[in-house]
Motif scaffolding. Sequence first.
Motif, PDB file in Angstrom:
ATOM      1  N   VAL A  67       0.839  -1.207   0.000  1.00  0.00           N
ATOM      2  CA  VAL A  67       0.000   0.000   0.000  1.00  0.00           C
ATOM      3  C   VAL A  67       0.872   1.254   0.000  1.00  0.00           C
ATOM      4  O   VAL A  67       0.567   2.239  -0.677  1.00  0.00           O
ATOM      5  CB  VAL A  67      -0.959  -0.014   1.218  1.00  0.00           C
ATOM      6  CG1 VAL A  67      -1.658   1.310   1.407  1.00  0.00           C
ATOM      7  CG2 VAL A  67      -1.975  -1.136   1.072  1.00  0.00           C
ATOM      8  N   GLU A  68       1.980   1.210   0.718  1.00  0.00           N
ATOM      9  CA  GLU A  68       2.890   2.357   0.753  1.00  0.00           C
ATOM     10  C   GLU A  68       3.542   2.586  -0.607  1.00  0.00           C
ATOM     11  O   GLU A  68       3.679   3.722  -1.055  1.00  0.00           O
ATOM     12  CB  GLU A  68       3.959   2.172   1.836  1.00  0.00           C
ATOM     13  CG  GLU A  68       4.896   3.344   1.997  1.00  0.00           C
ATOM     14  CD  GLU A  68       4.231   4.639   2.467  1.00  0.00           C
ATOM     15  OE1 GLU A  68       4.908   5.680   2.439  1.00  0.00           O
ATOM     16  OE2 GLU A  68       3.041   4.638   2.852  1.00  0.00           O
ATOM     17  N   GLN A  70       2.183   1.869  -3.437  1.00  0.00           N
ATOM     18  CA  GLN A  70       1.129   2.460  -4.267  1.00  0.00           C
ATOM     19  C   GLN A  70       0.984   3.957  -3.974  1.00  0.00           C
ATOM     20  O   GLN A  70       0.800   4.752  -4.885  1.00  0.00           O
ATOM     21  CB  GLN A  70      -0.197   1.743  -4.030  1.00  0.00           C
ATOM     22  CG  GLN A  70      -0.216   0.350  -4.619  1.00  0.00           C
ATOM     23  CD  GLN A  70      -1.496  -0.382  -4.318  1.00  0.00           C
ATOM     24  OE1 GLN A  70      -1.977  -0.385  -3.188  1.00  0.00           O
ATOM     25  NE2 GLN A  70      -2.063  -1.028  -5.336  1.00  0.00           N
ATOM     26  N   ARG A  71       1.073   4.338  -2.720  1.00  0.00           N
ATOM     27  CA  ARG A  71       0.976   5.752  -2.349  1.00  0.00           C
ATOM     28  C   ARG A  71       2.135   6.552  -2.944  1.00  0.00           C
ATOM     29  O   ARG A  71       1.932   7.585  -3.567  1.00  0.00           O
ATOM     30  CB  ARG A  71       0.971   5.918  -0.825  1.00  0.00           C
ATOM     31  CG  ARG A  71       0.808   7.384  -0.380  1.00  0.00           C
ATOM     32  CD  ARG A  71       1.150   7.605   1.069  1.00  0.00           C
ATOM     33  NE  ARG A  71       2.543   7.414   1.393  1.00  0.00           N
ATOM     34  CZ  ARG A  71       3.519   8.299   1.129  1.00  0.00           C
ATOM     35  NH1 ARG A  71       3.260   9.423   0.494  1.00  0.00           N
ATOM     36  NH2 ARG A  71       4.774   8.042   1.485  1.00  0.00           N
ATOM     37  N   ASP A  74       1.873   6.827  -6.777  1.00  0.00           N
ATOM     38  CA  ASP A  74       0.581   7.268  -7.297  1.00  0.00           C
ATOM     39  C   ASP A  74       0.769   8.301  -8.404  1.00  0.00           C
ATOM     40  O   ASP A  74       1.538   9.250  -8.261  1.00  0.00           O
ATOM     41  CB  ASP A  74      -0.266   7.863  -6.169  1.00  0.00           C
ATOM     42  CG  ASP A  74      -1.667   8.203  -6.629  1.00  0.00           C
ATOM     43  OD1 ASP A  74      -2.248   7.393  -7.376  1.00  0.00           O
ATOM     44  OD2 ASP A  74      -2.161   9.280  -6.251  1.00  0.00           O
TER      45      ASP A  74
END
Length: 86
Positions: A67-68, A70-71, A74
């Motif tokens: 998830v990190e 992806q952040r 982004d």
Amino acid sequence: IKVNFSNLKIIRNLKSSSDNMLHGFSEAYWKSTNELDIEEAIEKIKIPMLIMQGSSDVCVTLNRDYVEWQRVLDGRSNCTFKVYEG
């Protein structure tokens, strides 16, 4: 999964001159990871990136690390993400 948080304290306080090993890596290795600014490094990468994640990985986790990534990535059109079950 039980996390040994005492290792985090050890890693953050390592001396690069030591030959001690933690999880198979030298203290110099852990010190270098503490000094890495991953977001700054990523800004310099212009080639396509493929971020792959195993859903059952306990060292690099789907809910935290993936998830990190992806952040941080982004909006980058040159990044592809793939999760592998198991």
